[in-house]
Every structure is written in C-alpha cells, then in structure tokens.
Design an enzyme around this catalytic site. Structure first.
Site, PDB file in Angstrom:
ATOM      1  N   SER A 124       1.225  -0.981   0.330  1.00  0.00           N
ATOM      2  CA  SER A 124       0.243  -0.115  -0.307  1.00  0.00           C
ATOM      3  C   SER A 124       0.465   1.022   0.291  1.00  0.00           C
ATOM      4  O   SER A 124       2.608   1.186   0.366  1.00  0.00           O
ATOM      5  CB  SER A 124      -0.769  -0.151   1.261  1.00  0.00           C
ATOM      6  OG  SER A 124      -1.327   1.349   1.788  1.00  0.00           O
ATOM      7  N   TYR A 148      -1.542  -1.012  11.032  1.00  0.00           N
ATOM      8  CA  TYR A 148      -2.057  -1.598   9.716  1.00  0.00           C
ATOM      9  C   TYR A 148      -0.314  -1.552   8.339  1.00  0.00           C
ATOM     10  O   TYR A 148      -0.079  -2.102   7.767  1.00  0.00           O
ATOM     11  CB  TYR A 148      -3.358  -0.894   8.386  1.00  0.00           C
ATOM     12  CG  TYR A 148      -3.471  -1.117   7.462  1.00  0.00           C
ATOM     13  CD1 TYR A 148      -3.235  -2.076   6.783  1.00  0.00           C
ATOM     14  CD2 TYR A 148      -2.917   0.323   6.490  1.00  0.00           C
ATOM     15  CE1 TYR A 148      -3.377  -1.973   5.220  1.00  0.00           C
ATOM     16  CE2 TYR A 148      -3.725  -0.071   5.461  1.00  0.00           C
ATOM     17  CZ  TYR A 148      -3.345  -1.140   4.706  1.00  0.00           C
ATOM     18  OH  TYR A 148      -3.792  -1.424   3.584  1.00  0.00           O
ATOM     19  N   LYS A 152       2.286  -3.536   6.362  1.00  0.00           N
ATOM     20  CA  LYS A 152       2.687  -3.430   4.815  1.00  0.00           C
ATOM     21  C   LYS A 152       3.951  -3.577   4.544  1.00  0.00           C
ATOM     22  O   LYS A 152       4.673  -4.015   4.518  1.00  0.00           O
ATOM     23  CB  LYS A 152       1.819  -2.523   4.116  1.00  0.00           C
ATOM     24  CG  LYS A 152       0.513  -3.183   4.444  1.00  0.00           C
ATOM     25  CD  LYS A 152      -0.292  -3.851   3.341  1.00  0.00           C
ATOM     26  CE  LYS A 152      -1.600  -4.412   3.237  1.00  0.00           C
ATOM     27  NZ  LYS A 152      -1.749  -6.035   2.584  1.00  0.00           N
ATOM     28  N   GLY A 293      -4.183  11.316  11.287  1.00  0.00           N
ATOM     29  CA  GLY A 293      -3.346  10.163  10.584  1.00  0.00           C
ATOM     30  C   GLY A 293      -3.177  10.708   9.001  1.00  0.00           C
ATOM     31  O   GLY A 293      -2.584  10.077   8.149  1.00  0.00           O
ATOM     32  N   ASP A 294      -4.385  11.519   8.343  1.00  0.00           N
ATOM     33  CA  ASP A 294      -4.074  11.599   7.018  1.00  0.00           C
ATOM     34  C   ASP A 294      -3.362  12.739   6.678  1.00  0.00           C
ATOM     35  O   ASP A 294      -3.473  13.713   7.459  1.00  0.00           O
ATOM     36  CB  ASP A 294      -5.923  12.571   7.013  1.00  0.00           C
ATOM     37  CG  ASP A 294      -6.633  11.227   6.551  1.00  0.00           C
ATOM     38  OD1 ASP A 294      -6.894  10.124   6.358  1.00  0.00           O
ATOM     39  OD2 ASP A 294      -8.608  11.549   6.587  1.00  0.00           O
TER      40      ASP A 294
HETATM   41  C1  UD1 Z   1      -7.084   5.279   3.883  1.00  0.00           C
HETATM   42  C2  UD1 Z   1      -6.215   4.739   4.908  1.00  0.00           C
HETATM   43  C3  UD1 Z   1      -5.050   3.597   4.147  1.00  0.00           C
HETATM   44  C4  UD1 Z   1      -5.112   2.615   3.408  1.00  0.00           C
HETATM   45  C5  UD1 Z   1      -6.029   2.820   2.506  1.00  0.00           C
HETATM   46  C6  UD1 Z   1      -7.246   1.627   1.861  1.00  0.00           C
HETATM   47  C7  UD1 Z   1      -5.947   6.329   6.986  1.00  0.00           C
HETATM   48  C8  UD1 Z   1      -5.371   7.510   7.189  1.00  0.00           C
HETATM   49  N1  UD1 Z   1      -5.973   5.722   5.472  1.00  0.00           N
HETATM   50  O1  UD1 Z   1      -5.789   5.966   2.277  1.00  0.00           O
HETATM   51  O2  UD1 Z   1      -3.577   3.509   5.172  1.00  0.00           O
HETATM   52  O3  UD1 Z   1      -4.200   2.159   2.594  1.00  0.00           O
HETATM   53  O4  UD1 Z   1      -7.381   3.295   3.006  1.00  0.00           O
HETATM   54  O5  UD1 Z   1      -7.894   1.333   2.753  1.00  0.00           O
HETATM   55  O6  UD1 Z   1      -6.750   5.811   6.798  1.00  0.00           O
HETATM   56  N2  UD1 Z   1     -12.305  10.836   3.539  1.00  0.00           N
HETATM   57  C9  UD1 Z   1     -13.775  11.861   3.660  1.00  0.00           C
HETATM   58  N3  UD1 Z   1     -14.450  11.666   4.570  1.00  0.00           N
HETATM   59  C10 UD1 Z   1     -14.772   9.698   4.199  1.00  0.00           C
HETATM   60  C11 UD1 Z   1     -13.560   9.184   4.269  1.00  0.00           C
HETATM   61  C12 UD1 Z   1     -12.691   9.606   3.438  1.00  0.00           C
HETATM   62  O7  UD1 Z   1     -13.550  13.548   4.249  1.00  0.00           O
HETATM   63  O8  UD1 Z   1     -15.865   9.819   4.649  1.00  0.00           O
HETATM   64  C13 UD1 Z   1     -11.360  12.908   2.357  1.00  0.00           C
HETATM   65  C14 UD1 Z   1      -9.841  11.698   3.872  1.00  0.00           C
HETATM   66  O9  UD1 Z   1      -9.981  12.568   4.897  1.00  0.00           O
HETATM   67  C15 UD1 Z   1      -9.414  11.038   2.293  1.00  0.00           C
HETATM   68  C16 UD1 Z   1      -9.924  11.086   0.995  1.00  0.00           C
HETATM   69  O10 UD1 Z   1     -11.053  11.061   1.925  1.00  0.00           O
HETATM   70  O11 UD1 Z   1      -8.741  12.448   2.362  1.00  0.00           O
HETATM   71  C17 UD1 Z   1     -10.214   9.493   0.796  1.00  0.00           C
HETATM   72  O12 UD1 Z   1      -9.971   8.713   2.159  1.00  0.00           O
HETATM   73  P1  UD1 Z   1      -9.836   7.057   2.265  1.00  0.00           P
HETATM   74  O13 UD1 Z   1     -10.833   6.551   1.583  1.00  0.00           O
HETATM   75  O14 UD1 Z   1     -10.122   6.764   3.597  1.00  0.00           O
HETATM   76  O15 UD1 Z   1      -8.455   6.963   1.565  1.00  0.00           O
HETATM   77  P2  UD1 Z   1      -7.420   7.167   2.416  1.00  0.00           P
HETATM   78  O16 UD1 Z   1      -6.904   7.721   3.949  1.00  0.00           O
HETATM   79  O17 UD1 Z   1      -5.859   7.484   1.157  1.00  0.00           O
END
Ligand code: UD1
Length: 337
Positions: A124, A148, A152, A293-294
């Site tokens: 990942s 997690y 990886k 964590g984001d």
């Molecule tokens: C997340 C995980 C990553 C994992 C990947 C696949 C975290 C910090 N990262 O990636 O380790 O490999 O999923 O499972 O959890 N967002 C919203 N609202 C939501 C959900 C997400 O605004 O309800 C935003 C997030 O802040 C981010 C983007 O959408 O900016 C993508 O989020 P997400 O789909 O969860 O992916 P990652 O955070 O990139």
C-alpha cells in the site's frame, strides 16, 4: 499459468481473478470469508463462465495451505489476504500482526515447502506516510504510523530478506494508491462490512440512501480546494497491474517494489462533484474536522510500472464513478448473505 489468490473473494482479489482469466490464466481462490461473501463466487461464474476453483480456509492455517499447494501445481501466488482498516488496526494490533504478518509468513513457508517461489504482494501507498514529496516514487523514504501500515512495510521487508537469502524467490510488492470502481457488469464491487472507512464506498452508500450525508474530513488542507487529494485508481486497472506483475515474474525474476496508481490527484470535493454528475443524485455533505493520521495529498509516480511492467492505468474518474454507481445501485445492500 495457474495462480493462487489468497483473499481471492475480496474486493481486489475478485477483480484480479477476472483479469487473470481474461488473460488466459487459471486461478485458485483461497479465502476464509472474513471480509467477503460466498455470493462473490456465483457472480464470478456469471461474469467469466468459469466455476472458480475455491478453498475456504485461513491463510494462517499451514495445513490448509499445504493441502491446496499439494493438490494444484502453481506458477505463483498473489497474496491479498489481510485485514486493511487503519482504525481497527490501532484497536486490535495483534489481529493485524497475526493475519497480516504471520499469515504472510505462513504462506511463504508453505510455498517454500512446495517449491513455488513467485509471489506478488499486496502492499500500500500507506508506507509513504505523510510524505509531501509528490509524485511519490518507490525510493521515497517510508514512514508508517499505525499497525496496519507496519504490517505492509514489515511484509515488504520480509520478502526482501527472503529474496536476499535465496534468489530463487521472485517478488513484486505492489503499492496500491486508492482503489475504487467495480466491474462494469455491476455484479461485483466493494462491499465493506459495517460503516465504510474509505471515501468512495461511503459516498456510494450516501448516494443510494443508506446513509444521510458524507462527512468531509477537513477543508483546510493546503490543497487547491482545501480537501484531501488522493490518487484514485480503477480496481480493474489495478487488477490488470497484477496480471502484468505475475507475467513479468516469469520472464524477469528478482525483487521489486512498484507503485500502482494513475499519477493524478483528485480532491474529496472533485470526487463528490463527479459522483453527483454521473449518478445524477445530490450528495449531502458536511465538513467536519480532519481525521487523525490523514495527510493533505498523495499521488503516484506511476512511471516505474510503465517501464518495468508495461502497464499504465487507462480508466478515468468518470468510469470509476459510473462503475461504482452501477454496482451500488444494483446492489444497495451489497452481496446477499
Ligand atoms: C486509507 C488509509 C490507508 C489505506 C487505504 C485503503 C488512513 C489514514 N489511510 O487511505 O492506510 O491503505 O485507506 O484501505 O486511514 N474522507 C472523507 N470522508 C470520509 C472518508 C474519507 O472526507 O468519510 C477523505 C480522507 O480524509 C481522504 C480521502 O477522503 O482525504 C480518502 O480517504 P480514504 O478513502 O479513507 O483513503 P486514504 O485515507 O487515502
């Protein structure tokens, strides 16, 4: 080739099974249904016309691994089986180390016993942590901030050590960016259990009326519209990247780590707008605080995959969204039990 797919009924595993069959290969799926449903197998038969060769078992179960490796002659394995939710990994680290790390070790030991030494590993882009050195190249420093992510990175390191110890081991670790989309038939797609942790499945459940609104995790990031930017990649492009990787291992053995992404960054607001346009339904949103964590932005340098595997993503954002919408609107509650 015949390829063993651990986690073969999961979201990425099931799409990769189709891509391998389309490319003329044979597959054996191995899964314990911990995060998937048996209905996937019926859907795969409907799409491919092939009844999947399937073992219901756990990847930490050495006897089950020995059974499948005894009963079939494999050219290699793609190891998808592992849990993948960041929040859950913080709450249940041992579950992650057992299934993510010990499961990988159990698979590799079983492969060694049966003289199968070609493996593609599901890694990942999370291993890049919050790096803002964009686009992310494979030689960027790694940084992991939750169990997690550590599973990886540890597995990548285990595979590197293994190749170092015995060059008969051929390994490609694929670092996925953000897989989304579904098969265009609308028959298979992502079906998270409980509340989706990721943006696209959450968005799709809002669109279909299962949830009232999308929480946008922060609009004050240093990005053009203030929301998080990610490299969303169609799951079928990702699946085809795995086909390219297993085929490459046969011809050019070695050890490599390769990004699978499009190279394009898309913000949360851009994704919401694309979804509203393609699905033709309004998506209620509410801006809330940042998710711990984001990071602000992450996208791939996808040139190594093009150079080494001859693979590039071909499907655009509208296609990703259209395919998610078809899957979700045809299966509002996901797969039947
Ligand atoms: C997340 C995980 C990553 C994992 C990947 C696949 C975290 C910090 N990262 O990636 O380790 O490999 O999923 O499972 O959890 N967002 C919203 N609202 C939501 C959900 C997400 O605004 O309800 C935003 C997030 O802040 C981010 C983007 O959408 O900016 C993508 O989020 P997400 O789909 O969860 O992916 P990652 O955070 O990139």
């Amino acid at each position: 080739m015949r390829i063993l797919l651990t986690g073969g009924t999961g979201y990425i595993g099931s799409h990769t099974a189709i891509a391998l069959i389309d490319a003329g290969h044979e597959v054996t799926l191995f899964d314990n249904f911990s995060n998937s449903k048996p209905a996937v197998l019926d859907r795969l038969r409907e799409i491919t016309g092939v009844t999947m060769d399937f073992y219901e078992a756990d990847v930490t179960d050495a006897a089950a691994l020995d059974r499948v490796l005894n009963e079939r002659a494999f050219d290699g394995a793609i190891h998808f089986a592992a849990p993948k939710a960041v929040g859950e990994s913080i709450a249940r680290p041992l579950h992650y180390y057992k299934n993510g790390v010990a499961g990988t070790v159990a698979l590799l030991q079983a492969m060694e016993r049966h003289d199968v030494r070609n493996v593609v590993y599901s890694s990942s882009a999370t291993v890049y942590g919050m790096s803002d050195d964009l686009p992310l190249q494979e030689d960027a420093p790694t940084e992991v901030i939750n169990p997690y992510g550590r599973t990886k990175l540890m597995c990548e390191e285990i595979l590197a050590d293994l190749h170092q110890s015995d060059p008969r081991w051929n390994v490609i670790a694929l670092r996925y960016f953000n897989p989304v989309g579904a098969h265009p038939s609308g028959l298979i797609g992502e079906d998270p259990q409980g509340v989706p942790a990721n943006l696209m499945p959450f968005l799709a459940q809002v669109a279909v009326g299962r949830r009232p609104s999308l929480h946008i995790f922060g609009d004050d990031y240093p990005t053009p519209d203030g929301t998080g930017v990610r490299d969303y990649i169609h799951v079928l492009d990702l699946a085809e990247g795995h086909v390219a990787a297993v085929e490459h291992l046969q011809q050019s053995p070695g050890f490599d780590v390769i990004n699978l992404g499009t190279g394009n960054g898309v913000s949360v607001l851009e994704l919401v707008a694309a979804f509203e346009q393609v699905a033709g339904v309004p998506i209620p949103t509410e801006v809330v605080g940042r998710r711990p964590g984001d990071g602000p932005a992450s996208w791939a340098d996808a040139s190594k995959a093009a150079r080494i595997l001859g693979w590039t993503a071909t499907r655009d954002l509208d296609e990703m969204v259209a395919d998610v919408w078809r899957w979700q609107s045809h299966n509002p509650d996901g797969y039947p039990d």
